[in-house]
Design an enzyme around this catalytic site. Structure first.
Site, PDB file in Angstrom:
ATOM      1  N   GLU A 212       0.811  -1.222   0.000  1.00  0.00           N
ATOM      2  CA  GLU A 212       0.000   0.000   0.000  1.00  0.00           C
ATOM      3  C   GLU A 212       0.843   1.269   0.000  1.00  0.00           C
ATOM      4  O   GLU A 212       0.352   2.354   0.278  1.00  0.00           O
ATOM      5  CB  GLU A 212      -0.960  -0.028   1.188  1.00  0.00           C
ATOM      6  CG  GLU A 212      -1.867  -1.245   1.114  1.00  0.00           C
ATOM      7  CD  GLU A 212      -2.901  -1.312   2.212  1.00  0.00           C
ATOM      8  OE1 GLU A 212      -2.903  -0.430   3.086  1.00  0.00           O
ATOM      9  OE2 GLU A 212      -3.705  -2.254   2.189  1.00  0.00           O
ATOM     10  N   LYS A 348     -15.872  -1.206   2.678  1.00  0.00           N
ATOM     11  CA  LYS A 348     -15.191  -1.738   1.500  1.00  0.00           C
ATOM     12  C   LYS A 348     -16.259  -2.310   0.580  1.00  0.00           C
ATOM     13  O   LYS A 348     -16.922  -3.285   0.941  1.00  0.00           O
ATOM     14  CB  LYS A 348     -14.221  -2.844   1.905  1.00  0.00           C
ATOM     15  CG  LYS A 348     -13.021  -2.358   2.709  1.00  0.00           C
ATOM     16  CD  LYS A 348     -12.228  -3.561   3.222  1.00  0.00           C
ATOM     17  CE  LYS A 348     -10.895  -3.156   3.814  1.00  0.00           C
ATOM     18  NZ  LYS A 348     -10.260  -4.295   4.516  1.00  0.00           N
TER      19      LYS A 348
END
Length: 439
Positions: A212, A348
């Site tokens: 990430e 999400k």
């Protein structure tokens, strides 16, 4: 406006794994959506359909999900003559076509690709930006739009990195910035300072980035990681202006009712594993020592007692975010609200597998005065849908990695564009990130 063509293919995500891309065509043009995927996935999530053929892509192919779009969803979808501006009818149609509680027949990755492409087509049909359409269908206030605080994952541990560090993400949170663009600048400057400090202290390779975009040095303890970040904040000149957030992802090291902070060591010492209460005490110490504003997944996804105990101790001081705990699932969210286990949702879209259900999860959370943090996955793409979603929902918080790697910056850059477009019709959530829906 009806759909004239629906087509899926596989493309690659930021980890080099195949994922589903959907092209949806109306008279207004072609609208494309790419589905992300996670590394640490909750057991209660909607099913991401993978081929399982180990001879190709190590079993991670998505040719079945792609075929499900092209052979099962597309003909039925076009025939049904659905109006793209009616998102709930579209998602209801897709869910009925699947017919399982966890989308295991067609695959959440197949359904979500179609669901998100539908919203993009609807925005074009209405001649409005995507965030505006998302605000319309979620019933958000629109007198002023709220731009989210970017929770930037600058140091990686856990399943996202090598090294002994158990906690998965250490994020910087520029709450004191006056605007989103300034928040991003502050984050970028801290990140660069952190990289150089990390290389100096742990060697050149420690500056390499994880999935990430955060650095992943060989760090043993949370305090060591936090001290390094505090030094970087100080060096960048932002002491007292930037908070810190943790995503512990504790389900990854929850074993036999205990927490193994040395879980990446195959010979970890069982006598040092912590109970939920001992781990809660460690968090309390860290909250008192560092400017921590938010902790995500502090305990295992089914260790409800530990969550409830921790909530009673610290919920007035920090945001407690459910991710693996809640998996964007309305039933899990309802339970967490009733038990007083958390006070914020990590949203999400691919955990629940459709836009309508994602919006419902956010609305249920807002109704309980929870915060909502819109999130990327570790396997991301150049798709920027969640940037518009964070603005359209008035979430006030977005988690989309470090200010590095194009698949992370795609989202942050999209919010910069939205900020520019909205001008004085937008406000930055700042310190009010937890209650942004009320601003």
């Amino acid at each position: 406006m009806a759909v004239t063509k629906l087509f899926a293919r596989y493309v690659y995500d930021s980890r080099g794994n195949p994922t589903v891309e959907v092209d949806l065509t109306t008279d207004k043009g072609l609208f494309r959506s790419i589905v992300p995927s996670g590394a640490s996935t909750g057991i209660h999530e909607a099913l991401e359909l993978r081929d399982g053929d180990k001879s190709k892509w190590l079993g991670k192919g998505v040719t079945k999900a792609v075929a499900n779009v092209n052979e099962l969803i597309a003909p039925a979808f076009v025939k049904a003559n659905l109006d793209v501006t009616n998102q709930s009818a579209v998602d209801d149609f897709l869910n009925k076509l699947d017919g399982t509680p966890n989308k295991s027949k067609l695959g959440a990755n197949a359904i979500l690709g179609v669901s998100l492409a539908t919203a993009k087509a609807a925005a074009a049909e209405k001649n409005v930006p995507l965030y505006q359409h998302l605000a319309d269908i979620s019933g958000s206030k629109q007198d002023k739009f709220v731009l989210p605080v970017p929770f930037q994952n600058v140091l990686n541990g856990g399943s996202h990195a090598g090294g002994a560090l158990a906690f998965q993400e250490f994020m910087i949170v520029p709450t004191d910035a006056p605007t989103f663009s300034e928040a991003l600048r502050m984050g970028s400057e801290v990140y660069h300072n952190l990289k150089s400090l990390t290389k100096k202290k742990y060697g050149q390779s420690a500056g390499n980035v994880g999935d990430e975009g955060g650095v992943a040095p060989d760090i043993g303890s949370p305090r060591e990681a936090l001290d390094l970040i505090m030094d970087a904040i100080d060096k960048a000149g932002y002491k007292g202006k930037i908070g810190i957030a943790l995503d512990v992802a504790a389900s990854e090291f929850y074993k036999d009712g205990k927490y193994d902070l040395d879980f990446k060591n195959p010979n970890s010492d069982e006598s040092k594993w912590l109970s939920g209460e001992q781990l809660a005490s460690l968090y309390e110490e860290l909250i008192n020592e560092y400017p921590i504003v938010s902790i995500e997944d502090p305990f295992g996804e089914d260790d409800w007692d530990a969550w409830v105990h921790f909530y009673s101790k610290v919920s007035s001081k920090v945001q407690i975010v459910g991710d693996d705990l809640t998996v964007t699932n309305p039933l899990r969210i309802k339970t967490a609200i009733e038990k007083k286990a958390a006070n914020a949702l990590l949203l999400k879209v691919n955990q629940i597998g459709s836009l309508t259900e994602s919006i419902k999860a956010a609305q249920d959370s807002f109704d309980a005065t929870w915060g909502v943090m819109v999130s990327h996955r570790s396997g991301e793409t150049e798709d920027t849908f969640i940037a518009d979603l964070s603005v359209g929902l008035r979430a006030g918080q977005i988690k989309t990695g470090a200010p590095a790697r194009s698949e992370r910056l795609a989202k942050l850059n999209q919010i910069l564009r939205i900020e520019e477009e909205l001008g004085d019709k937008a406000i930055y959530a700042g310190k009010n990130f937890h209650a942004a829906s009320q601003l």
